[in-house]
Design an enzyme around this catalytic site. Structure first.
Site, short mmCIF file in Angstrom:
data_model
loop_
_atom_site.label_atom_id
_atom_site.label_comp_id
_atom_site.label_asym_id
_atom_site.label_seq_id
_atom_site.Cartn_x
_atom_site.Cartn_y
_atom_site.Cartn_z
N ASN A 7 0.89 -1.28 0.08
CA ASN A 7 -0.18 0.01 -0.01
C ASN A 7 0.74 1.18 0.21
O ASN A 7 1.53 1.72 1.12
CB ASN A 7 -1.06 -0.17 1.42
N ARG A 99 -2.38 -1.87 -3.80
CA ARG A 99 -3.44 -0.50 -3.91
C ARG A 99 -2.94 0.41 -4.88
O ARG A 99 -1.84 1.37 -4.81
CB ARG A 99 -3.37 0.09 -2.50
N HIS A 187 -11.03 6.19 -2.29
CA HIS A 187 -11.29 5.52 -1.23
C HIS A 187 -12.19 4.29 -1.37
O HIS A 187 -12.62 3.75 -0.28
CB HIS A 187 -11.56 6.40 0.16
N ARG A 248 -6.09 19.52 2.22
CA ARG A 248 -6.99 19.66 1.00
C ARG A 248 -8.21 20.59 1.25
O ARG A 248 -8.83 20.37 2.32
CB ARG A 248 -7.31 18.48 0.32
N GLU A 391 -8.02 -1.84 4.61
CA GLU A 391 -7.79 -1.93 3.33
C GLU A 391 -6.90 -3.03 2.98
O GLU A 391 -7.15 -3.61 1.81
CB GLU A 391 -7.23 -0.36 2.89
#
Length: 405
Positions: A7, A99, A187, A248, A391
């Protein structure tokens, strides 16, 4: 079957090794045999390597003067050496899953990596510049370290490929559609995992549920999930759209960008930096992109930190409202990721705004670090779940499933 998961982030490479029986997947995530992480510091060529195993062994070391690929090789060699040894040789690894943040329109499900897939990941790097190049570097490193082992790309965008065109296409000129400019969402691995886990916790068929999953970390996004499919989400063409995030901005009036370029002597590079690195919680609070630090500053009377909190909550509640209209009702609201899992105050403030739905949060349960738990009151008409997103396990699951096709 032994599956290695990588990842990649912009400044780190996380990895773990799962062992899964060939016959069937376990219903819940098992503990990895081994977990490793390389963090690249701001000092050029310096890496912090951390490793731990299911038996409790571990190591922490700093390495300098070598390439990122050498750092990754060093980390993976701990699988077969010293106190952290869990396998005899790297050739025992059957599959490697990665990922990959952006798969564009071409990759709507997990895919065995070929030269064409690598080219597509590279081509999409201009849309996901902090993530796709790092994933590609990891793929190429594994080729050098493990040779011809099968590698699988698990795309963050894939789960959102079911979003209808009305929600995915921007109201610009139609040429944008032809150029692939549309809302992809991100996501997706986390949203998909949490929707499946929610169905398990509620002991209901996923295909019968209307869910809003709130992935609230340094990056933040919501997803509206109906009958197991994503039908709306807050992130768009890039991970910059949508909710206020750690650093962000999330969605803003595009006229602001025109104004800054035309009248404030902004370059494209400066605009990119401001929107991605110097906005959100960090930009408003002037303190940090970390919600924990912002919360501490609020307790000390910092008014800008309080303003950051208020904007964050306004955007979160508005986003949940938008997802709600796409679903036409709600069976469960799910909180996950760093902030979603660990901030009782965020969960409480979000839920209190939704009381008109008959949604009631159990304040005591909310305070006690719930993990994979329903924190709604017994008489709440909507369930409220806190789910630890996994994940890496979701990537391993998809690799296993792909191997059985």
């Amino acid at each position: 079957m032994k599956i290695l998961v990588l990842n990649a982030g912009s400044s780190s490479q996380k990895s773990c090794l799962y062992e899964i029986a060939d016959e069937a997947l376990p219903t819940q995530a098992p503990q990895p045999l081994w977990e490793g992480k390389v963090n690249w510091t701001q000092d050029h060529g310096v890496a912090e390597v951390e490793v731990k195993t299911a038996t409790g062994a571990g190591l922490e070391e700093s390495i300098s003067g070598e390439s990122p690929q050498a750092h990754l090789t060093y980390m993976l060699n701990t699988l077969t050496r010293g106190a952290t040894k869990v396998i005899n040789q790297l050739s025992e690894i059957d599959l490697v899953g990665h990922r990959v943040v952006h798969g564009g329109q071409d990759y709507r499900e997990s895919t065995v990596i070929t030269e064409d897939v690598k080219k597509a990941i590279a081509r999409l790097s201009n849309i996901a510049p902090e993530h796709n190049p790092a994933a590609l570097a990891g793929i190429e490193a594994i080729e050098n370290i493990l040779g011809n082992v099968n590698q699988v790309a698990v795309f963050d965008t894939a789960f959102h490929s079911t979003i209808p065109d009305a929600a995915a296409i921007y109201p610009g000129p139609y040429e944008w559609v032809e150029q692939g400019i549309r809302r992809y969402g991100f996501h997706g691995i986390s949203h998909q995992y949490c929707s499946g886990r929610a169905a398990q916790i509620l002991d209901q068929d996923l295909a019968s549920l209307r869910l809003i999953t709130c992935h609230l970390g340094n990056g933040c996004s919501l997803a509206a999930i109906k009958n197991g499919c994503s039908i709306d989400t807050t992130m768009g063409f890039t991970p910059l759209e949508g909710l206020m995030m750690g650093s962000r901005s999330g969605s803003i009036d595009p006229g602001i960008l025109i104004h800054l370029l035309r009248y404030c002597n902004y370059s494209v590079e400066k605009l990119d930096y401001v929107l991605n690195k110097a906005s959100g919680l960090r930009g408003i609070s002037g303190i940090s992109s970390d919600m924990r630090e912002v919360t501490k500053a609020i307790a000390q009377g910092n008014t800008r930190a309080k303003l950051a909190w208020d904007i964050y909550m306004h955007r979160l509640r508005s986003g949940i409202g938008a997802m709600l209209t796409s679903l036409g009702g709600l069976d469960a609201l799910v909180f996950t990721a760093g902030v979603g899992e660990n901030s009782p105050a965020i969960r409480q403030a979000a839920c209190e705004a939704l009381g008109f739905l008959g949604l009631k949060i159990d304040l005591e349960k909310n305070q006690h670090q719930p993990v994979d738990e329903d924190i709604a009151t017994p008489d709440s008409l909507v369930r409220i779940l806190v789910i630890h997103t996994q994940e890496d396990w979701a990537i391993a699951q998809q690799c296993w499933q792909l191997s059985k096709k």
